[in-house]
Every structure is written in C-alpha cells, then in structure tokens.
Design an enzyme around this catalytic site. Structure first.
Site, PDB file in Angstrom:
ATOM      1  N   GLY A  18     -39.909  18.811  -3.526  1.00 21.43           N
ATOM      2  CA  GLY A  18     -40.589  18.871  -2.182  1.00 21.43           C
ATOM      3  C   GLY A  18     -40.171  20.359  -1.606  1.00 21.43           C
ATOM      4  O   GLY A  18     -39.768  21.180  -2.170  1.00 21.43           O
ATOM      5  N   ASP A 132     -35.944  14.439   9.897  1.00 22.37           N
ATOM      6  CA  ASP A 132     -37.049  14.060   8.828  1.00 22.37           C
ATOM      7  C   ASP A 132     -37.100  12.744   8.467  1.00 22.37           C
ATOM      8  O   ASP A 132     -36.884  12.435   7.245  1.00 22.37           O
ATOM      9  CB  ASP A 132     -36.583  15.028   7.529  1.00 22.37           C
ATOM     10  CG  ASP A 132     -38.133  15.236   6.552  1.00 22.37           C
ATOM     11  OD1 ASP A 132     -38.896  15.049   6.989  1.00 22.37           O
ATOM     12  OD2 ASP A 132     -37.629  15.715   5.408  1.00 22.37           O
TER      13      ASP A 132
END
Length: 488
Positions: A18, A132
C-alpha cells in the site's frame, strides 16, 4: 531457507502492499521464526522528521500488550529501508471478508468490533491515535479472534509538531470530519472510523457510496450517517449506534471505542446504554488524548464545536438560498483567481471557450455568458498529436485547482458532474486541499485515457499521493473529463 536476503531476514513472499510500504512473509534468521515484515518506502528513510516519528511510534506500539494488537517484535533500518518486524497472523482481513460475503450477521460483526475496540482503547490510553482504522487493517483468524494491525501512520501525543507523508487514499472512506477540516482531532476520530467499519460489516458496503474521493469527503462533512437497518436485516437499534458513532461533532460521539462496542452489544438484545456523550478531551479521564496540529486560518480562535456548527449552517443555507450561495462562491473564485482564466475565457490550450454547463444537479447561476459550447462528440478519430494534447489538457485542468473550482468544474462532462453529485460537492472537496501537483502524465490516444500521479497537500502538512486515470471525450477542438478514478 530460500528467499531474498534483507539483512538478517529472508523474504519469502509478498503479503500485501500500500501507500505506506510492503508487507512480506519473512524468516528471521536471528530468532529462527517466520514473521510479518513491513518495509517502508525508501524515500521515508531520508526524511529526518519521518524517521524520528517512526521511531517514537514504533516504540509506543511495541509497548502495547493488549491481546488484539499485533505484537511488534523489532524495528529499525536495513540498507536505508525502515522496517517493522511483527507477529505473522494466519487470518483474513475484514475488507476481503465483506467483499466476498457481502456482509455478516450482527452477532459476528459486533464480536469483531468489540475486540478491535479493546485494542483501540489500549492504544488511546498509551497516547496513540491509530488514524487508519478500516476493514483491511483488521485480521480475523479462523477461530474468530480479531487483531488490529498497521500502526504505520499512528500519531503520538508528543508528535504534534511533526508532519509526514503517506496518508492512505483508502482511508477517505472512513475518515472523521474533523480530520478533513484540518482542525484539532484526537482519539475520537478512531471511534468515528470504527463506527464506519461496523456499518460496513453489517451492510456489506462502505457508509457512503461512490469511489470518487470528492464524493467521499463531501459525504463525511455534510451527509447524515447511514442507517444499517435499511441496507441490512438488522434491528433499528443499530441505526442509533451508527448515528452516534459517526456524529459530525466529536463531542456528540461515544467517549471511547469500548462505549461504542457496548452500545452495539446492547443493540443485539434491544437494551439501551446510558453512556454519556464524549466530554471535551481535557475533561475525559479514561484515555490519553492526542491533539494533532493547531487550527489555522480564520477559524483559529473558534471552539471545536463551532466548526461543526458552522459546517451545518452553511449546508442549511445552501438548501434555503441555493442561488445566492452559488453566486457568492462564484465571486470568491473569480476574486481568488483573477490572474487565471475565468469560466467564460480560455484557461489554456484545449479548454472549451463556451459556458460552464453544470447540469440539473448544480446550483442556478453556474452558467456564464459566452458563445454556446459545441456538443460533446466522440466520433472524431484520434490524431497523431491527440495523446500529447490530452495529457496537456489534464495538466491544465489541475493547474486551476484548488482555487478556480468554477472553471475546473466546466471542464467536466455533465455525466461526470452528475456522478460527483453537484458543484457544492466538488467545491467542498477542493476546499480541503491547499495545493495540487500532477506528475507522470501518460496518455493513451487509442482509449482516450490519461494516467497520472496526483499529489495533494493539505494545510496541516499532510501529503497524499494518488494514482488516477482520467477518461476524456472530444469537445470541439478540445476535451472534457468524463471520469477521473483512482487506480489501485
């Protein structure tokens, strides 16, 4: 054991990747065990601010002993690359699970949320805000044991003066409004994100529809929380849980992640809880509060609650006096960008010289004077120079932003405008951005697409990089943008 050497580790295979790096299944020759090794992008290793913040966060996360937090074994730097050595968990992330099954029963969803709430409350007591929380950062074993992973962009209470890059694009779907407004935020931002995850587990879809970043941001700022009882066969009691967990004002949310989980458990049986509203951070003794970044600009002196009151007043005023509001917005854009092209002038090569046609969803008054815009047509075959002209058009489009949103809006097709929602939604997103840079623009004339990298800089110092692909259609001698979606 075979594998690519990386210091004392042998990289056995890629588990995922990511914006914050890659995670490998790796063998640690020093401890003779298989681990999950997260290797961060090399550019972060050369940023002294990021290095210091990484060290602080890794130390804080490594001290967490809550069972639902994936343990960190070691951290450091190898060959200029920062790394985290973590326990390897054999499980499936909630994002994959929801995508495959389309949601889960309420008992199972609440069980997972309760476990992650325990992990978050432990982190908050230690002064960490995860930042997150999303389904893909929750791993669940075959036995149903849930782990919260990836404190890679967590922020610690001593880091208020530090900034960094790497805000993950996917988090916009779960991001609390106060983070988007760039005011103060604290652990209650994680509570909001956890409520978003609960909704997705119940309903099988993200809280707000659409993959457009602009639509996601505008929805978090102004759209009421969704009702899971409508999207799934669950009790209406869950509607109240989601409504409070996703309250726009953090003072109106649950005080802790555990309180959200308790309310969700009560919703299963029809009971109610008496958990009080979340007090302001300085009055809440139950968890360590992290305040990240000062409020800047004209709202600097306003209390946090007033920021949300201001947002709601603006939203209501837009409904009651839509034409007047848009006229003011147009004047502000023109004043801010007096040196740039206006909607009725040519903003650069390939810009249609005609009026800005906004479609039925837009506020009245958005059409400027000027000659009639030629109708959109896709029948003309691409010319040898079409690729270069398309790439230039996309560059010129983003050169207008974030200041001249009216002119940029006029470069979108009515279909794409309708997909975004309306001009207010478009402007709401770009009002959160301080500056934008486009790079690596590459056009494919055969498919009328331009792939590029967009770097968004925010007033609080955050930087997010997106890979996007725009599809263009011919418009007279120029183009218009028919889509601009994220590229995974």
């Amino acid at each position: 054991m075979d594998g690519t050497p990386f210091g004392r580790y042998r990289l056995l295979g890629l588990l995922g990747k990511g914006g914050m790096g890659q995670v490998y299944r790796a063998f640690d020759t020093g401890t003779d065990r298989v681990v999950a090794l997260k290797v961060l992008p090399p550019e972060f290793a050369h940023d002294p601010v990021y290095r210091e913040r990484f060290r602080r966060e890794a130390q804080a996360a490594a001290r967490l002993t809550e069972p639902h937090v994936v343990p960190i074994h070691d951290y450091g730097e190898i060959d200029g690359r920062l790394f985290l050595d973590m326990r390897l968990v054999d499980g499936t992330d909630l994002g994959t699970r929801v995508a495959v099954t389309g949601g889960m029963n309420a008992d199972e969803a609440v069980s997972h949320i309760a476990q992650i709430a325990s992990a978050l409350d432990a982190a908050h007591r230690a002064g960490l805000v995860h930042r997150d929380v999303k389904p893909s950062n929750v791993l669940v074993t075959a036995e149903g044991f849930a782990y919260l992973i990836d404190f890679g962009i967590a922020v610690a209470d001593k880091d208020t003066g530090l900034t960094t890059t790497g805000a993950a694009i996917g988090t916009f779907a779960y991001m609390a409004p106060e983070r988007l407004l760039h005011g103060d935020y604290d652990a209650r931002a994680d509570v909001y994100s956890l409520a978003c995850v609960l909704y997705e587990c119940l309903a099988g879809a993200k809280p707000f529809p659409g993959e457009s970043v602009e639509r996601q941001v505008a929805a978090h700022l102004s759209t009421p929380p969704p009702r899971p009882s409508i999207a799934a066969r669950v009790s209406e009691a869950f509607d109240a849980v989601i409504a409070r967990g996703m309250a726009k004002d953090p003072d109106q949310r649950y005080a802790t992640a555990g309180a959200l989980a308790a309310a969700a458990r009560a919703a299963l049986t029809g009971r109610t809880t008496t958990e009080p509203m979340a007090p302001p951070p300085e009055e809440d003794p139950r968890f360590a509060v992290t305040q990240v970044g000062p409020v800047t600009g004209p709202m600097a002196a306003a209390p946090r609650r007033m920021v949300f009151v201001w947002v709601m007043v603006v939203s209501m005023a837009s409904v009651v006096a839509l034409g007047v509001t848009f006229a003011v917005l147009t004047q502000q854009d023109s004043a801010h960008d007096s040196s740039q092209a206006s909607p009725s002038s040519t903003a650069g090569p390939g810009v249609p010289p005609g009026p800005v046609t906004t479609g039925p969803a837009d506020p009245p008054g958005a059409t400027t004077t000027g000659p009639t815009t030629p109708p959109i047509t896709t029948t003309a075959p691409p010319t040898p120079s079409a690729g270069t002209r398309m790439a230039d058009f996309v560059r010129e489009h983003y050169a207008l932003l974030p200041g001249n949103t009216v002119a940029a809006w006029g470069r979108l097709t009515p279909r794409y405008q309708s997909y975004i929602g309306d001009f207010r939604t478009y402007r709401a997103f770009w009002d959160t951005v301080d500056s934008v840079t486009i790079s690596d623009a590459s056009a494919d004339a055969a498919t009328s697409t331009v792939t590029y990298r967009l770097t968004l800089r925010y007033p609080d110092g955050r930087v997010a990089t997106e890979a996007r692909r725009a599809e263009l259609v011919a418009n007279g001698d120029g183009f218009r943008i028919d889509s601009a979606e994220l590229v995974s």
